[in-house]
Design a protein around this motif. Structure first.
Motif, PDB file in Angstrom:
ATOM      1  N   SER A  82      51.644  57.235  71.510  1.00  0.00           N
ATOM      2  CA  SER A  82      50.212  57.528  71.687  1.00  0.00           C
ATOM      3  C   SER A  82      49.380  56.698  70.725  1.00  0.00           C
ATOM      4  CB  SER A  82      49.932  59.016  71.456  1.00  0.00           C
ATOM      5  OG  SER A  82      50.452  59.797  72.489  1.00  0.00           O
ATOM      6  N   LEU A  86      46.563  53.982  71.547  1.00  0.00           N
ATOM      7  CA  LEU A  86      45.214  54.198  71.026  1.00  0.00           C
ATOM      8  C   LEU A  86      44.721  53.024  70.179  1.00  0.00           C
ATOM      9  CD1 LEU A  86      45.406  57.999  70.367  1.00  0.00           C
ATOM     10  CD2 LEU A  86      43.661  56.845  71.760  1.00  0.00           C
ATOM     11  N   TYR A  93      44.143  54.949  76.652  1.00  0.00           N
ATOM     12  CA  TYR A  93      44.903  56.193  76.532  1.00  0.00           C
ATOM     13  C   TYR A  93      44.609  57.121  77.716  1.00  0.00           C
ATOM     14  CZ  TYR A  93      47.247  59.974  74.012  1.00  0.00           C
ATOM     15  OH  TYR A  93      48.105  60.969  73.629  1.00  0.00           O
ATOM     16  N   LEU A 125      53.213  56.019  78.574  1.00  0.00           N
ATOM     17  CA  LEU A 125      52.744  55.271  77.405  1.00  0.00           C
ATOM     18  C   LEU A 125      53.617  54.043  77.178  1.00  0.00           C
ATOM     19  CD1 LEU A 125      52.180  58.381  75.114  1.00  0.00           C
ATOM     20  CD2 LEU A 125      50.363  56.927  76.059  1.00  0.00           C
TER      21      LEU A 125
END
Length: 193
Positions: A82, A86, A93, A125
């Motif tokens: 994540s 980001l 995201y 992701l």
């Protein structure tokens, strides 16, 4: 008039600080759900995506797990992946989450088994990170792709049923990975990382 380098750096640092909080705040949801499940329902209150079940299961499945071990394993890969996405921004995201949900719908409609856990998002992701660098060929994107490949290449075989342990939803992993690829394709060449 363009901002100076220090002004841009200050804005990036402020945004990065907020971005560092987003994944842990998301993780509060599955950890609370699992805590309530274990304390009040003896591990039987799951919110999976099941065939023929409510569409709500598609939305709740990432936040439902088969115990603390399942949740911990997903959390430990969810956080760093994540944060890497980001680095590209909140738009990227959000695009991964939307891509994962979009590719989960066919699984919900046509796959005969239920599925739950953050691993679909984890693979989304990862899929995003693996391809964005090769699509954009920008330094930051390429570094993110190489880092993701070096750190997580070992989990890629579990996208195939022959390498997935019994009871693990390889189709959930594969659909999440496809959602991440879709997000990368949709955002490639976006001028606002």
């Amino acid at each position: 008039m363009k901002d100076s380098l220090p002004q841009r750096l200050d804005r990036w640092i402020a945004r990065a600080g907020i971005n560092l909080l987003i994944p842990p705040l998301i993780l509060v949801i599955p950890w609370l759900q699992e805590l309530v499940d274990q304390l009040l329902f003896g591990g039987k209150w799951n919110l999976p995506m099941v065939p023929g079940g409510s569409f709500l299961g598609v939305l709740t499945a990432p936040f439902s797990h088969g115990g603390f071990g399942h949740l911990l394993a997903n959390s430990l890969t969810f956080l760093p992946l994540s944060w890497l996405v980001l680095l590209r921004g909140r738009r990227a995201y959000l695009a991964v989450w939307l891509g994962v949900y979009a590719t989960a719908i066919p699984v919900w409609l046509f796959w005969p088994n239920g599925s739950h856990g953050l691993s679909g998002v984890v693979y989304g992701l990862l899929g995003y990170l693996l391809i964005i660098g090769w699509l954009e060929k920008r330094p930051l994107s390429l570094v993110l792709s190489v880092l993701a490949l070096i750190a997580y290449a070992g989990v890629l075989p579990s996208l195939l049923p022959i390498f997935s342990p019994p009871g693990v939803s390889w189709i959930g992993h594969l659909s999440g990975f496809a959602g991440g690829l879709l997000a990368a394709l949709a955002l490639a060449d976006d001028d606002k990382p």
